[in-house]
Design a protein around this motif. Structure first.
Motif, PDB file in Angstrom:
ATOM      1  N   ARG A 154      49.927  44.925  38.197  1.00  0.00           N
ATOM      2  CA  ARG A 154      48.616  44.520  37.688  1.00  0.00           C
ATOM      3  C   ARG A 154      48.791  43.281  36.847  1.00  0.00           C
ATOM      4  O   ARG A 154      49.829  43.101  36.204  1.00  0.00           O
TER       5      ARG A 154
ATOM      6  N   PRO B  33      43.771  38.726  36.058  1.00  0.00           N
ATOM      7  CA  PRO B  33      42.735  39.705  36.351  1.00  0.00           C
ATOM      8  C   PRO B  33      41.487  38.988  36.839  1.00  0.00           C
ATOM      9  O   PRO B  33      41.255  37.829  36.511  1.00  0.00           O
ATOM     10  N   VAL B  34      40.719  39.678  37.659  1.00  0.00           N
ATOM     11  CA  VAL B  34      39.500  39.101  38.200  1.00  0.00           C
ATOM     12  C   VAL B  34      38.328  39.980  37.801  1.00  0.00           C
ATOM     13  O   VAL B  34      38.385  41.200  37.975  1.00  0.00           O
ATOM     14  N   GLU B  35      37.303  39.376  37.294  1.00  0.00           N
ATOM     15  CA  GLU B  35      36.142  40.140  36.870  1.00  0.00           C
ATOM     16  C   GLU B  35      35.436  40.758  38.057  1.00  0.00           C
ATOM     17  O   GLU B  35      35.153  40.095  39.045  1.00  0.00           O
TER      18      GLU B  35
ATOM     19  N   VAL C  12      36.402  43.031  40.270  1.00  0.00           N
ATOM     20  CA  VAL C  12      37.185  43.596  41.369  1.00  0.00           C
ATOM     21  C   VAL C  12      38.547  44.027  40.845  1.00  0.00           C
ATOM     22  O   VAL C  12      39.066  43.419  39.908  1.00  0.00           O
ATOM     23  N   HIS C  13      39.083  45.025  41.467  1.00  0.00           N
ATOM     24  CA  HIS C  13      40.434  45.414  41.104  1.00  0.00           C
ATOM     25  C   HIS C  13      41.423  44.667  41.976  1.00  0.00           C
ATOM     26  O   HIS C  13      41.388  44.768  43.192  1.00  0.00           O
TER      27      HIS C  13
ATOM     28  N   ARG D 259      37.878  29.980  34.645  1.00  0.00           N
ATOM     29  CA  ARG D 259      38.327  31.262  35.174  1.00  0.00           C
ATOM     30  C   ARG D 259      37.239  31.903  36.033  1.00  0.00           C
ATOM     31  O   ARG D 259      37.506  32.489  37.074  1.00  0.00           O
TER      32      ARG D 259
ATOM     33  N   ASP E 231      37.493  33.125  39.854  1.00  0.00           N
ATOM     34  CA  ASP E 231      37.103  34.472  40.253  1.00  0.00           C
ATOM     35  C   ASP E 231      36.100  34.444  41.399  1.00  0.00           C
ATOM     36  O   ASP E 231      36.136  35.277  42.302  1.00  0.00           O
TER      37      ASP E 231
ATOM     38  N   HIS F 178      36.049  36.416  45.041  1.00  0.00           N
ATOM     39  CA  HIS F 178      34.922  37.184  45.553  1.00  0.00           C
ATOM     40  C   HIS F 178      34.464  36.670  46.904  1.00  0.00           C
ATOM     41  O   HIS F 178      34.075  37.440  47.773  1.00  0.00           O
TER      42      HIS F 178
ATOM     43  N   LEU G  20      36.810  37.920  49.508  1.00  0.00           N
ATOM     44  CA  LEU G  20      36.577  39.356  49.715  1.00  0.00           C
ATOM     45  C   LEU G  20      35.303  39.589  50.525  1.00  0.00           C
ATOM     46  O   LEU G  20      35.260  40.402  51.438  1.00  0.00           O
TER      47      LEU G  20
ATOM     48  N   VAL H 149      31.103  45.691  44.643  1.00  0.00           N
ATOM     49  CA  VAL H 149      32.123  44.719  44.304  1.00  0.00           C
ATOM     50  C   VAL H 149      31.850  44.077  42.963  1.00  0.00           C
ATOM     51  O   VAL H 149      32.758  43.696  42.254  1.00  0.00           O
TER      52      VAL H 149
ATOM     53  N   ARG I 111      30.551  45.328  40.286  1.00  0.00           N
ATOM     54  CA  ARG I 111      30.449  46.169  39.097  1.00  0.00           C
ATOM     55  C   ARG I 111      31.747  46.185  38.325  1.00  0.00           C
ATOM     56  O   ARG I 111      32.784  45.742  38.794  1.00  0.00           O
TER      57      ARG I 111
ATOM     58  N   LEU J 240      33.608  48.475  37.711  1.00  0.00           N
ATOM     59  CA  LEU J 240      33.883  49.653  38.519  1.00  0.00           C
ATOM     60  C   LEU J 240      35.111  50.539  38.298  1.00  0.00           C
ATOM     61  O   LEU J 240      36.025  50.199  37.562  1.00  0.00           O
TER      62      LEU J 240
ATOM     63  N   PRO K 124      40.969  51.785  41.635  1.00  0.00           N
ATOM     64  CA  PRO K 124      41.277  51.750  43.058  1.00  0.00           C
ATOM     65  C   PRO K 124      42.344  52.772  43.396  1.00  0.00           C
ATOM     66  O   PRO K 124      43.031  53.261  42.505  1.00  0.00           O
TER      67      PRO K 124
END
Lengths: 257, 257
Positions: free
Chosen positions: A51, A94-96, A98-99, B139, B143, B147, B150, B238, B240, B242, B245
């Motif tokens: 991570r 880290p990405v806001e 999404v994991h 950043r 990000d 997205h 993805l 995606v 949230r 959230l 994983p």
DNA sequence: CGGGACCTTGATTATCTTCAATGCTAGTGG
DNA sequence: CCACTAGCATTGAAGATAATCAAGGTCCCG
């Protein structure tokens, strides 16, 4: 993760040296710097996932094996954002929303390259060749992301696969791991599918098609390109130093919606 | 391109101020800096395309309107790599192997922000709030690229569209152009399709579906969100903050190929 | 009133996914 | 040495998803 003794750092760092040299000639002194600027070597075991937080702000480079930067959707789908090959940077925190994490493909080793990068990025450029090589490597990484978006958005499965293979070939050549007409490729079709945004079954069929069309041959964990020129054409011409575009359509509308 | 007199730079720079402020509070002095650090305002006419080379190493920001970073494939297909909204950076030079450029969506204005960026990135951080805001904005841009990949790789057309709309909503809120439940959207379905990697016809049908599902309403060039929570769910969760994983599958194979 | 740019619709086809089964190969323990 | 298993690759059939083609339809503007 196992911390390894600094045994033969020289051979560990060879991919980095090779990769950087492929972008700009390094002096003997600079090569020496490269070899001495990598610390804190780790092994990543299969199934582990690094991570961003664990990296602790350090910037790590791949020394051997491949690492995949993976984005997870809660329902189990996942997309590989990018691959990091030997000599390349684990790029991205880290990405806001999404994991994400870095997963080794098979087994991989990484090292802390913070010092190397700090040297390469110093404004006074004490090692100009290194700075230049590093800058170009960064730009190549950014370009790859563009290609990735283009692939996923506009290329067919067949084109995508061809395009990816060509990219991987180029990258592995730069780190000295591929020859002119073939490259090692130790990815399962499932991993390929997570890169290409396809189902694993479909990847299987596309690979068959590429073989049927005699563009590639699989042999002993390697991909052999039968005809690079045709392969490039199959990749949607995206990877050529190609003809001019036609603005043709609008892309400058009024929108009635 | 028309060079404009520095008439009311104050209002021109408002989106930048608003965007940066949304990432970190700026002092009055810093706001002043923002307003004075933009030079060389240009208007981009519909149908024009800014090639990276023309920027001459300057870093430009959007002041009004939207700019699309477009990649062209020789056969006419194209993919929008990213959008630059007011207050955001035109980010990205030439790309090896593909023809790319910045095209205004409708009409747009940009300004040279090199000075602002230089100030924000100065190691001694003379304006810490500005530096922090800028770093976060960078950043956020990175990000968004994740997205985007993805979305294109793993989301269905329906999810993609929902996800994009939510992203645009967030971005426009940050530059003060959207309210809590609606936003302006002046994109043709064709442009949308070039962002989403879909055909224009399919985008049309997906939009109908979103309306039929009462997630959005179009009114006077705006998108009104009827139920943001359901919209987020429709976007594949995606966007949230959230749940965790599950590494579940392998992604660490031996590859038999 | 005509034209252009955009949206909408239906029919058809292509592409890709899913499901379910089968095969292959290397490694493992009896 | 031989089942036995696990992890991948392969196949076929069926179905979902998205692209393509070809007409209209609407709105705005000159």
């Amino acid at each position: 993760m196992l911390t390894m003794a600094s045994v033969d750092r020289r051979s560990l760092c060879r991919p980095i040296e090779s990769k950087l040299s492929s972008f700009h000639r390094l002096t003997a002194e600079e090569i020496e710097v490269v070899h001495n600027a990598i610390t804190d070597v780790h092994s990543h075991q299969r199934g582990s996932e690094l991570r961003a937080a664990e990296a602790g702000g350090r910037r790590r480079m791949v020394l051997s094996g491949w690492m995949a930067w993976v984005a997870h959707i809660p329902d189990g789908r996942r997309q590989i954002i990018s691959l990091a090959l030997p000599g390349e940077l684990l790029d991205g925190g880290p990405v806001e929303g999404v994991h994400v994490g870095y997963a080794p493909i098979g087994i991989a080793q990484t090292g802390d390259a913070s010092r190397l990068i700090a040297l390469a990025e110093r404004p006074d450029r004490p090692y100009p060749g290194l700075s230049e090589a590093w800058a170009r490597a960064r730009r190549a990484a950014a370009d790859r992301m563009i290609h990735h978006v283009l692939r996923l958005g506009r290329l067919s499965a067949y084109e995508r696969t061809a395009s990816l293979f060509l990219e991987l070939h180029d990258r592995q050549r730069r780190s000295g791991q591929a020859d002119e007409r073939s490259m090692p490729l130790r990815l399962t079709q499932e991993v390929l599918s997570d890169i290409l945004g396809l189902s694993a079954v479909h990847v299987n069929r596309i690979l068959q098609q590429l073989r049927r069309d005699e563009l590639i041959v699989f042999r002993a964990g390697r991909v052999v390109f039968s005809d690079l020129e045709r392969m490039r054409r199959a990749a949607g011409q995206v990877d050529r130093t190609l003809p001019p575009p036609q603005p043709q359509g609008a892309l400058c509308p009024t929108a009635q919606t």
